[in-house]
Design an enzyme around this catalytic site. Structure first.
Site, PDB file in Angstrom:
ATOM      1  N   ASP A  82      29.876   1.137 -12.090  1.00 48.79           N
ATOM      2  CA  ASP A  82      29.478   2.547 -12.004  1.00 48.79           C
ATOM      3  C   ASP A  82      30.002   3.124 -10.685  1.00 48.79           C
ATOM      4  O   ASP A  82      29.850   2.495  -9.628  1.00 48.79           O
ATOM      5  CB  ASP A  82      27.934   2.590 -12.048  1.00 48.79           C
ATOM      6  CG  ASP A  82      27.380   3.991 -12.141  1.00 48.79           C
ATOM      7  OD1 ASP A  82      28.094   4.884 -12.636  1.00 48.79           O
ATOM      8  OD2 ASP A  82      26.220   4.187 -11.716  1.00 48.79           O
ATOM      9  N   ASP A 104      35.183   6.898  -9.821  1.00 51.87           N
ATOM     10  CA  ASP A 104      34.779   8.298  -9.762  1.00 51.87           C
ATOM     11  C   ASP A 104      35.708   9.085  -8.843  1.00 51.87           C
ATOM     12  O   ASP A 104      35.655   8.957  -7.624  1.00 51.87           O
ATOM     13  CB  ASP A 104      33.333   8.364  -9.255  1.00 51.87           C
ATOM     14  CG  ASP A 104      32.801   9.777  -9.275  1.00 51.87           C
ATOM     15  OD1 ASP A 104      33.549  10.686  -9.674  1.00 51.87           O
ATOM     16  OD2 ASP A 104      31.632   9.967  -8.897  1.00 51.87           O
ATOM     17  N   GLU A 134      35.047  11.037 -15.127  1.00 54.96           N
ATOM     18  CA  GLU A 134      34.080  12.107 -14.850  1.00 54.96           C
ATOM     19  C   GLU A 134      34.841  13.352 -14.441  1.00 54.96           C
ATOM     20  O   GLU A 134      35.735  13.311 -13.597  1.00 54.96           O
ATOM     21  CB  GLU A 134      33.096  11.695 -13.739  1.00 54.96           C
ATOM     22  CG  GLU A 134      32.097  12.822 -13.441  1.00 54.96           C
ATOM     23  CD  GLU A 134      30.892  12.379 -12.610  1.00 54.96           C
ATOM     24  OE1 GLU A 134      30.455  11.222 -12.758  1.00 54.96           O
ATOM     25  OE2 GLU A 134      30.409  13.211 -11.821  1.00 54.96           O
ATOM     26  N   HIS A 181      22.240  13.623  -9.155  1.00 60.55           N
ATOM     27  CA  HIS A 181      21.768  12.266  -8.891  1.00 60.55           C
ATOM     28  C   HIS A 181      20.549  12.327  -7.981  1.00 60.55           C
ATOM     29  O   HIS A 181      20.488  13.144  -7.061  1.00 60.55           O
ATOM     30  CB  HIS A 181      22.850  11.459  -8.156  1.00 60.55           C
ATOM     31  CG  HIS A 181      24.073  11.179  -8.983  1.00 60.55           C
ATOM     32  ND1 HIS A 181      25.272  11.785  -8.755  1.00 60.55           N
ATOM     33  CD2 HIS A 181      24.268  10.334 -10.019  1.00 60.55           C
ATOM     34  CE1 HIS A 181      26.177  11.325  -9.602  1.00 60.55           C
ATOM     35  NE2 HIS A 181      25.590  10.443 -10.391  1.00 60.55           N
ATOM     36  N   HIS A 209      25.156  11.591 -15.978  1.00 62.50           N
ATOM     37  CA  HIS A 209      24.731  10.959 -14.728  1.00 62.50           C
ATOM     38  C   HIS A 209      23.526  11.724 -14.200  1.00 62.50           C
ATOM     39  O   HIS A 209      23.366  12.904 -14.472  1.00 62.50           O
ATOM     40  CB  HIS A 209      25.859  11.015 -13.692  1.00 62.50           C
ATOM     41  CG  HIS A 209      26.943  10.032 -13.958  1.00 62.50           C
ATOM     42  ND1 HIS A 209      27.263   9.021 -13.090  1.00 62.50           N
ATOM     43  CD2 HIS A 209      27.763   9.882 -15.020  1.00 62.50           C
ATOM     44  CE1 HIS A 209      28.245   8.300 -13.590  1.00 62.50           C
ATOM     45  NE2 HIS A 209      28.577   8.800 -14.766  1.00 62.50           N
ATOM     46  N   THR A 212      17.429  10.571 -13.823  1.00 67.51           N
ATOM     47  CA  THR A 212      16.064  10.647 -13.278  1.00 67.51           C
ATOM     48  C   THR A 212      15.592  12.097 -13.185  1.00 67.51           C
ATOM     49  O   THR A 212      16.338  12.966 -12.716  1.00 67.51           O
ATOM     50  CB  THR A 212      16.025  10.004 -11.872  1.00 67.51           C
ATOM     51  OG1 THR A 212      16.324   8.622 -12.015  1.00 67.51           O
ATOM     52  CG2 THR A 212      14.654  10.169 -11.221  1.00 67.51           C
ATOM     53  N   ASN A 231      22.932   7.480 -17.500  1.00 66.75           N
ATOM     54  CA  ASN A 231      22.861   6.670 -16.276  1.00 66.75           C
ATOM     55  C   ASN A 231      21.525   6.923 -15.585  1.00 66.75           C
ATOM     56  O   ASN A 231      21.113   8.078 -15.414  1.00 66.75           O
ATOM     57  CB  ASN A 231      23.993   7.062 -15.321  1.00 66.75           C
ATOM     58  CG  ASN A 231      25.329   6.544 -15.786  1.00 66.75           C
ATOM     59  OD1 ASN A 231      25.502   6.198 -16.952  1.00 66.75           O
ATOM     60  ND2 ASN A 231      26.283   6.490 -14.882  1.00 66.75           N
TER      61      ASN A 231
END
Ligand code: 13P
Length: 393
Positions: A82, A104, A134, A181, A209, A212, A231
């Site tokens: 990742d 990335d 991405e 993120h 991504h 959360t 993710n």
């Protein structure tokens, strides 16, 4: 051997309207908690290792444990790099056992992102390994407060997505449609219309991504619009931290194992909640039946050396081990000498490839060509060379 081809795994999720969790792990507690959750729910799962966490663990030391845990799981597993930071990290990750790759370059200008990702795709596809690209920028840092890293979100556009996928050949696309993120205050605004248009234009598994902090409803909408990989890290890290704080409060003089008690279960519980929410529960057997297993190839050469004394032969062998083990897709180079001096063939190379595609890319790789033409073939007169694919029962 439930390590499966990650492209097949995500294609299955895409076609059946659910998302596979790609959970970043930073320790054995994470590894075991994530796999416990996948086993309880009978779900496919992706074990992710992010380069931004490499100061928290030794990548080369943790990978054998990740691979061993994946191989003894009864549910389908893929192992993913990742947010790799370079081509070199991607090669290292493949050679250590990752079967999905992301480098990335989304913070770079579009043309640079395309060039970096295209060269990565050429290399990884030569190893049979799918690539996640991405496009657009998802700000923030996994495991931290998103407010501390308030970079500008750069949204993925439909037109750029189409030409990026065509130019790079990526297998999955991570899109920027409003997630960040890390830990968020407040609710992110997600651009579903944009996501829907990208999905219609690309018709391929999409990745989110910054999982959360999204609500159940937001996850549902994302999955309804083509998101097949989510993710997720910060919430697992917070669940682990909460458990440590609880342990410290309950027994302040605890030692290390006392403070770490229950971490695996805390991480597992949050992982399990996500797997159920994202629709992966109960999918393991279909995925195992539909996905190609991840099988390695053993490239065997037995040979004799002519024109070099034993010391010279060993020098040539050491040089080969050094050069060949750095070629993309080479998991291991074993060099051996027959234990009985009068055996028909004195020496062996056993070169393990991560995938049958490496037979061709290895043969043509400039480092292999140079070593074989300049050092090996001129002295290895009589030899036998055979590629064996692993038998999986
Ligand atoms: P979160 O830390 O916000 O869950 O994001 C994880 C991620 O996107 C890893 O690539």
């Amino acid at each position: 051997m439930p390590i499966v081809n990650m492209k097949d795994m995500l294609q299955h999720a895409y076609e059946h309207g659910y998302a596979v969790g790609a959970f970043d792990l930073v320790s054995l507690d994470f590894l075991q908690g994530i796999l416990d959750a996948a086993e309880h729910t009978r779900a496919p799962v992706i074990l992710s290792l992010a380069e931004s966490h490499f100061d928290a663990f030794d990548f080369a030391l943790l990978m054998p444990a990740v691979e061993a845990a994946a191989m003894r799981a009864s549910v389908p597993v893929a192992i993913h790099l990742d947010h790799g930071a370079s081509f070199e990290t991607a090669v290292k990750a493949i050679n250590l056992g990752c079967n999905g790759i992301m480098v990335d370059a989304s913070d770079k200008p579009l043309q640079d992102n395309i060039a970096i990702t295209r060269s990565l795709t050429e290399m990884a596809h030569g190893c049979g390994i799918p690539v996640e690209g991405e496009l657009g920028y998802v700000p923030g840092v996994e495991g931290e407060d998103a407010e501390r890293h308030p970079g500008e979100i750069c949204y993925t556009t439909v037109e750029e997505a189409r030409s990026y996928v065509e130019s790079t050949g990526v297998d999955f696309l991570a899109v920027s449609i409003g997630t960040v993120h890390g830990r968020m205050q407040g609710k992110p605004e997600l651009d579903y219309l944009r996501l829907q248009q990208i999905n219609e234009a690309l018709d391929m598994p999409l990745v989110i991504h910054g999982g959360t902090g999204l609500s159940d409803e937001q996850f549902r909408q994302l999955i309804d619009n083509g998101v097949s990989k989510i993710n997720y890290y910060t919430a697992l890290s917070d669940a682990a931290a909460k458990q440590i704080l609880h342990n410290a409060g309950a027994a302040p003089s605890s030692g290390y194992t006392g403070l770490a008690k229950g971490l695996r279960d805390a991480i597992g519980a949050e992982t399990e909640r996500c797997i159920r929410l994202w629709g992966g529960e109960g999918r393991a057997d279909e995925v195992l039946a539909r996905c190609r297993p991840w099988t390695s190839v053993e490239h065997l050469i037995i040979y004799n050396v002519e024109g070099l004394d034993t010391a010279g032969a060993k020098e040539m062998i050491a040089e080969g081990r050094r050069v060949l083990s750095a070629i993309p897709g080479v998991r291991e180079v074993f060099t051996g000498e027959a234990m009985k001096e009068d055996d028909q063939y004195r020496y062996t190379w056993l070169v393990r490839f991560c995938h049958p595609a490496v037979i061709d890319s290895y043969r043509e790789h400039p480092a292999h060509v140079a070593f074989a033409d300049n050092h090996f073939r001129p002295v290895a007169g009589g030899r036998i060379s055979i590629d064996y694919i692993e038998i999986i029962n």
